[in-house]
Every structure is written in structure tokens, then in C-alpha cells.
Design a protein around this motif. Structure first.
Motif, short mmCIF file in Angstrom:
data_model
loop_
_atom_site.label_atom_id
_atom_site.label_comp_id
_atom_site.label_asym_id
_atom_site.label_seq_id
_atom_site.Cartn_x
_atom_site.Cartn_y
_atom_site.Cartn_z
N TYR A 169 1.17 1.73 17.26
CA TYR A 169 0.05 0.80 17.40
C TYR A 169 -1.24 1.51 17.82
N LEU A 170 -2.35 1.02 17.30
CA LEU A 170 -3.64 1.22 17.94
C LEU A 170 -3.74 0.22 19.08
N ASP A 171 -4.45 0.58 20.14
CA ASP A 171 -4.53 -0.30 21.30
C ASP A 171 -5.05 -1.68 20.94
N ASP A 172 -6.08 -1.73 20.12
CA ASP A 172 -6.67 -3.01 19.69
C ASP A 172 -7.65 -2.72 18.57
N ASP A 173 -8.27 -3.78 18.05
CA ASP A 173 -9.20 -3.61 16.94
C ASP A 173 -10.65 -3.49 17.40
N ALA A 174 -10.86 -3.30 18.70
CA ALA A 174 -12.18 -3.13 19.33
C ALA A 174 -12.98 -4.42 19.41
N ALA A 175 -12.48 -5.50 18.81
CA ALA A 175 -13.17 -6.79 18.89
C ALA A 175 -12.32 -7.81 19.64
N GLN A 231 -6.15 -5.19 6.74
CA GLN A 231 -7.39 -4.54 7.15
C GLN A 231 -8.04 -5.36 8.26
N VAL A 232 -8.66 -4.64 9.20
CA VAL A 232 -9.26 -5.31 10.34
C VAL A 232 -10.74 -5.57 10.06
N ALA A 261 -15.09 -3.42 3.61
CA ALA A 261 -14.54 -3.14 4.94
C ALA A 261 -15.24 -1.95 5.58
N ALA A 262 -15.50 -2.05 6.88
CA ALA A 262 -16.09 -0.94 7.63
C ALA A 262 -15.04 0.15 7.82
N THR A 263 -15.49 1.42 7.80
CA THR A 263 -14.56 2.55 7.87
C THR A 263 -15.00 3.64 8.85
N LEU A 265 -4.69 -2.11 6.35
CA LEU A 265 -5.48 -1.15 7.11
C LEU A 265 -5.57 0.19 6.42
N VAL A 266 -4.54 0.56 5.66
CA VAL A 266 -4.51 1.86 4.99
C VAL A 266 -4.98 1.79 3.54
N ASN A 267 -5.42 0.64 3.10
CA ASN A 267 -5.97 0.49 1.74
C ASN A 267 -6.88 -0.72 1.71
N PRO A 268 -7.99 -0.68 2.46
CA PRO A 268 -8.85 -1.86 2.60
C PRO A 268 -9.65 -2.13 1.33
N GLU A 269 -10.09 -3.36 1.24
CA GLU A 269 -10.95 -3.77 0.14
C GLU A 269 -12.41 -3.77 0.60
#
Length: 666
Positions: free
Chosen positions: A248-254, A282-283, A340-342, A333-337
Motif C-alpha cells: 500500500y501507499l499510505d494514502d492518496d494525499a487527498a 487510478q486516483v 490523470a495527474a502523474t 493506478l498503473v494504467n491511468p486514462e
């Protein structure tokens, strides 16, 4: 000339010559670069690509060698095709992840491509990239974890001709200068890139005069065939089967909601397939990895590292990825449309590295290490200039250590798992920025305890000297979920950020976007330690004493984590024996209490079902539904969950709510 019949001695000679060309290109770029992030940190790369757009030559140790250049996809070809016919002296520029089909992965990375000609025919392409200080956007340095779409991240440059027949396009330069807070610094680095491509052009021309176009063309293919054969041979030594791992990432920053990455690695017959099914959609923030559905280097690096670890003679080129296939769910998350911000895609890429490490570790437990510190934090300083505007520079690309593995401790304060960025010398930082560095060193007790100890994280503390300054720390991770230990080794300590520690104005913070600071404020970043390997009680007491003497471990931690008691700098053998006899060790992967608490509610099988259901929804609905589900499930749990775990009744109620939400979403 057929690549099958290529003379192996000549191939070795040409392979070394090609690699030398790329290394000289890198040296040229670094020596002529303008910004700290180029001339000191070395966030750049150079390579040679064939007419098919795949890299056949890449440096081993200069620049960020090891990840960006090894794109096994025809990304250069896509950028070339977008610009039409090319002539000698033309140079293509792009930073657009979507229009370059993943060659660029976030907007501050400017990529250049120059065709190298023999007569009227293109025989190869020179390529380089540089991370620029600022390309506009919502925040200084252009990167923020909370950007919600790529339009907020700065100037998007589709593949265009920066140079036409050796002359810079004034229109393109005008756009570049007008969309940056640091136009002069950017242009200095751009001219350094052009110089590196010119170096490559001259060296390739010399090789053409010695060997001819036909021989060099055949050598390009033969080098990649050779690398592919090496990779297949290594993969045949790995036990066949399917291996699954998630992190996991800790969170999506939002929000406070963790972000999941999962992979199934299937190995057999000298081939490997990576399936990222089970990863989160994707987040709505900037952690997305724009792979464009291809075997992108950000998603495959651990396989490359495994091949080159088990066979150090394997050449570094795109052929290494030929035995690999990949599936990345569209819209994940590994193939966003788009759009999406990157901008902070490296945070997710590091976690991909971790899950591949974990999956391959199930197949080769004596080869793969425990988790590394799991973060790279380019700490950016933005300060006002007397003449107006702002200066933007990277203070340090702060990292942690590497995970321990069987027979070896992790490396302290150094992790080249995702890149090999150098640190900026403290003297240079203080000369160019309005900061005073108070401490820059290793973080004691942060490395996970084990029979072999995880590498220590870092600590950077600096005083702000300029009023009105801003600090950005993009890529902050492992503040919650610790770097896991392996084979009973303990996880490393999580990271932290504190302002004015121990003072009345103390602030303890999580992830930051733009941190406003004033003159006199003291900012302290601490990065996580890496995971340990093996039972800490099996570590030789003398090795623990050496760690204490070196400052990696404190005496109290030696006693608590390793059962080693010290008196007057010597081992107390009797007390040590008693302590170790009274303790028991762990087995397998040790994630730490926070991850254990999370998994007690959100079990792996349930998360797989949840993400399958979310990806079946329209893109516009996924994030909202995900938030609704987590808010419902977490409603009655402690506000600090998973740092504060649920009791049995709370956990059972949350699990029932999750099952209801899954049924409704499916």
C-alpha cells in the motif's frame, strides 16, 4: 549481416563502444548542466535507440541509469512519428506522458530525440532527458501530490521539433520561457541536453566510419538478442509457478484512504508474466503511473534487477524485457486514462518495486531482500527573489536504506532500487539556497531488526533563512505502513516530518503540498528505515555491538530488539543469554502493526473483489464510490485507524459492512 551469425568478439567490442558513447553523452550533460538537480543530483539520462525506437545502449552508472531509459516500448518511435519527416539537425522535444505513449512520465521531465544519419538514412537515435526545475503549473517545481489532473501540473509539450536543421525554433523557446518560473535555469539545462546529443552524434559518426552502417545496424539487433537470451536463461532458474503480493501507499494525499498495488508474477519456460489485477483504480491525485498499458520500465524494473543480479554479464538494453509480458487494468493506478495527474508517479513506482520484490521473493527467498525504505523525497525550496519571482531548487533527494537479505545487512542511507540519484553537497546547498543545514545523516534505530539488519533511513534538519519561503516534499511515503521485514525480520521505522521540534511552535505533519515557512523555522525530515531479514535473536551479539559503536543502533534498541545487553561498551553475556531465552521471534513477512490492523478488516481477497467491482464502474464514478465504501466501513473504527487498531467487535462489524458494500457495488 545476420544477427544470428554476428561475431561474438566483435559484438562485445561494439557493445562496449556503444555504452561508452552513452556515458560520454551523460558526462557532457552533467558538466554543462545549469541546475543542482542536474550537475549534482544527476537526475538525467542518455541512451542510443535503434530505428525501431528501442534502446540498445545505455550507461550502467551515470545519471539515473537503470530505469528511465529501459523502455521496452516504441515510445521514441511514437514521438518521431508525431513529428513527420526528420532531417539532419532536427531535435524532437516532449514531456507529455500520453502523447509520447509513456516515454515521458511527468511534465518536469523534458525528453529530447535526435536522429543520427548516415548519408540520407537514419541509423540510430540519440535520446536524453533532464528533470527541469519548473515547467509552470499550480505550484513551484510543478509537482504536487494533490494535483487532480495533468492540466494543473504545468506546460504540456506534445512531440515537437525544438531544433530544425540545427536552429532552435524561436516559437518553441518562447513557449518554454513563458511557462516557467525558472526560464534561464531551464534553458541552461536544455542547452546541456543539446550538447549531449551532439556528443552522441559525433561518436556515432566515428563508429560509422570504422564499421559501416550495415555492421552497426546488425550489432544493434544482436545486442538485444543477446540480452534477451541472458534474461531467459536467468528466468529458467527461477522455480516455476505463480506468486502474488500486495502493498500500500499510505494514502492518496487527498484523504486518509490507503492506495493498494497488487501483482501476480507467473514464471515458466524462461518467460515471466506480470498481472497487476487487484491494484486500485487510478486516483484523483498525482500518484498515477502512465504506462499506457505497455511493459513500462516503472513496472518492470525489479525483473531487470533480478536478471542483472543473477547474471552480471547481461548487457543493459531493451532486450532484457523480451521474455516479459504484462497486464495492467485500464483505468487503474498503473494504467491511468487521460487526463490523470502523474506528477508523483515515482511514489507508486517505488511501491511497484516493492510488490515485485515481494512476489519474486516468494520464489527466491534466499536471493530477494526485505523491503527497502520505500521512498524518494525530492525536498524542494522555493524562495522569493529581490528582483521579483521565485527561485526553485532541490535541497536534497532524500532517501532511506536498502532491505537486508540472507547473508547481508541492508545499505544505510542509500537505495538505488528505483534510481541512483546523488546527494547535493551541504556546502553547495547552503551557498545557493537560503537554508542552514543543521543535521544531515543516518537515523539510528530506523533499520528493521533482523539476523541481518535493514538499512538505516536518513535525517535532514535545516533552518530557514529567507522569509516567505516554501518547502515542498513530494513523494513522501511510508509514514504509516512500514517497510516490511522478511523471514521473521522486523519492519523499519516509518518516516516523519516535524517543524520546530521540541519548541512551542512544534508542528508534526504528514504529507505536504506547499509548506509555508518563515525565517528561523527548523524543518526536519526523517525517512523510513528498511526491513530486516531473519530472526533478530539470531544476529551475532558482536555484530550488534559493532552497530552500536557505529551509531546505527542505540544501546536501548540493542536490548529491546536484539536481546543484547551492554555494560560499559561491552557485551553482558549473562544478561544477553537470559534476554534471548525469554523472547520469541516471528516468521515469514512481517508487515508491522498498522498493516496487520488494516488487513484484519480489508483482507486481500476482499480488496481483490472490491477493485474488480470498482473498475467495472464508469471512470467518473469509481473514486466517489470508493470513498463511499471506505467511509461506510470505517465509520465506527478509531479515528486514527489503523495506527489505533479496532477491537474484536468493531472489526467484525466493519467486516460485515464491507461485505454489504461489495454486494451492492457488484
Amino acid at each position: 549481416m545476420s544477427t544470428d551469425s554476428f561475431d561474438p568478439v566483435l559484438l562485445e567490442i561494439l557493445g562496449n563502444k556503444f555504452a561508452s558513447v552513452t556515458e560520454e553523452m551523460c558526462l557532457t550533460l552533467q558538466r554543462t548542466g545549469r541546475t543542482l538537480y542536474v550537475k549534482e543530483t544527476a537526475d538525467f539520462a542518455c541512451a542510443l535507440a535503434g530505428r525501431d525506437g528501442r534502446f540498445f545502449a545505455y550507461p550502467r552508472s551515470i545519471g539515473v541509469s537503470g530505469f528511465v531509459g529501459l523502455e521496452c516500448l516504441p515510445a521514441i518511435e511514437a514521438a518521431v512519428a508525431a513529428c513527420g519527416a526528420l532531417e539532419p539537425g532536427d531535435v524532437i522535444l516532449t514531456n507529455d506522458p500520453y502523447r509520447s505513449t509513456g516515454l515521458a512520465t511527468h511534465l518536469p521531465d523534458l525528453h529530447m530525440i535526435e536522429p543520427y544519419f548516415d548519408g540520407g538514412e537514419i541509423v540510430a537515435y540519440g535520446w536524453c532527458f533532464v528533470h527541469c526545475s519548473d515547467v509552470g503549473g499550480r505550484v513551484a517545481s510543478s509537482i504536487s501530490p494533490v494535483n487532480t489532473e495533468i492540466f494543473q501540473e504545468g506546460l504540456r509539450i506534445p512531440p515537437v521539433k525544438l531544433m530544425r536543421r540545427g536552429e532552435m525554433s524561436p516559437e518553441v523557446k518562447l513557449f518554454l520561457d513563458a511557462n516557467s518560473r525558472t526560464p534561464e535555469a531551464n534553458m541552461g539545462d536544455i542547452r546541456a541536453m543539446l550538447a549531449s546529443l551532439a556528443t552522441g552524434r559525433r561518436r556515432v559518426a566515428q563508429m560509422l566510419s570504422q564499421h559501416g552502417a550495415a555492421e552497426l545496424g546488425a550489432a544493434q539487433g544482436a545486442l538485444m538478442d543477446y540480452a534477451a537470451g541472458k534474461a531467459e536463461a536467468v528466468l529458467r532458474t527461477v522455480p516455476e509457478g505463480s506468486y502474488r503480493f500486495a502493498d500500500y501507499l499510505d494514502d492518496d494525499a487527498a484523504s486518509r484512504l490507503p492506495v493498494r498495488l497488487a501483482v501476480t508474477v507467473t514464471i515458466g519456460g524462461g518467460k515471466v508474466h506480470l498481472d497487476f489485477t487487484g491494484s486500485d483504480p487510478q486516483v484523483a491525485t498525482a500518484m498515477n503511473i502512465p504506462s499506457c498499458g505497455r511493459p513500462h520500465a516503472w513496472l518492470t524494473l525489479r525483473m531487470l534487477a533480478l536478471v542483472q543480479t543473477l547474471d552480471r554479464s547481461a548487457p543493459l538494453n531493451a532486450g532484457l524485457l523480451r521474455p516479459l509480458s504484462i497486464y495492467t487494468p485500464p483505468g487503474s493506478l498503473v494504467n491511468p486514462e487521460e487526463p490523470a495527474a502523474t506528477g508523483v508517479r515515482h511514489a507508486a513506482a517505488i511501491r511497484v518495486n516493492d510488490i515485485l520484490n515481494g512476489a519474486f521473493g516468494l520464489a527466491l527467498p534466499s536471493v530477494l531482500p526485505a523491503a527497502a525504505s520505500g521512498t524518494v523525497i525530492p525536498i524542494v525550496m522555493s524562495e522569493p527573489l529581490a528582483s521579483g519571482g521565485r527561485m526553485v531548487q532541490v535541497i536534497e533527494p532524500l532517501i532511506g536504506g536498502t532491505g537486508a537479505r540472507q547473508g547481508h545487512d541492508g545499505v544505510d542511507g542509500r537505495d538505488s532500487g528505483i534510481s541512483n540519484l546523488a546527494n547535493n553537497p551541504v556546502e553547495t546547498v547552503e551557498a545557493e539556497l537560503g537554508v542552514e543545514v543543521l543535521r544531515y545523516g543516518l537515523r539510528p534505530d530506523s533499520g528493521g531488526a533482523g539476523q541481518w539488519r535493514g538499512g538505516c533511513g536518513m535525517e535532514l534538519s535545516f533552518r530557514i533563512l529567507s522569509p516567505g519561503s516554501h518547502v515542498l516534499g513530494r513523494g513522501m511515503e511510508r509514514l504509516l505502513f512500514r517497510p516490511w521485514g522478511q523471514a521473521g525480520g522486523q519492519p523499519g521505522l516509518p518516516g516523519s516530518l516535524v517543524v520546530n521540534e521540541g519548541q512551542p511552535r512544534e508542528r508534526r505533519l504528514g504529507k505536504i503540498d506547499v509548506l509555508e515557512v518563515e525565517a528561523g523555522d527548523i524543518v526536519t525530515f526523517r525517512t523510513p528505515g528498511a526491513g530486516g531479514w531473519g530472526n533478530p535473536l539470531d544476529r551475532e551479539a558482536e555484530a550488534v555491538l559493532v552497530d552500536v559503536e557505529a551509531g546505527f543502533v542505540t544501546p536501548d534498541h540493542a536490548k529491546a530488539a536484539y536481546g543484547v545487553a551492554l555494560i560499559d561498551g561491552r557485551i553482558d553475556a549473562e544478561t544477553t543469554a537470559r534476554l534471548r531465552a525469554a523472547q520469541t521471534g516471528s516468521e515469514g513477512t512481517v508487515f508491522g502493526p498498522e498493516r496487520d490492523a488494516w488487513d484484519s478488516i480489508f483482507a486481500p481477497e476482499a480488496m481483490d473483489r472490491l477493485n474488480a467491482a470498482l473498475l467495472a464502474l464508469p471512470l467518473s464514478r469509481r473514486q466517489a464510490r470508493r470513498r463511499e465504501i471506505f467511509e461506510t466501513v470505517l465509520a465506527d473504527l478509531p479515528s486514527a485507524f489503523p495506527k489505533s487498531p479496532a477491537n474484536a467487535a468493531q472489526a467484525e462489524a466493519a467486516q460485515r459492512r464491507l461485505e454489504t458494500c461489495l454486494a451492492e457495488t457488484s
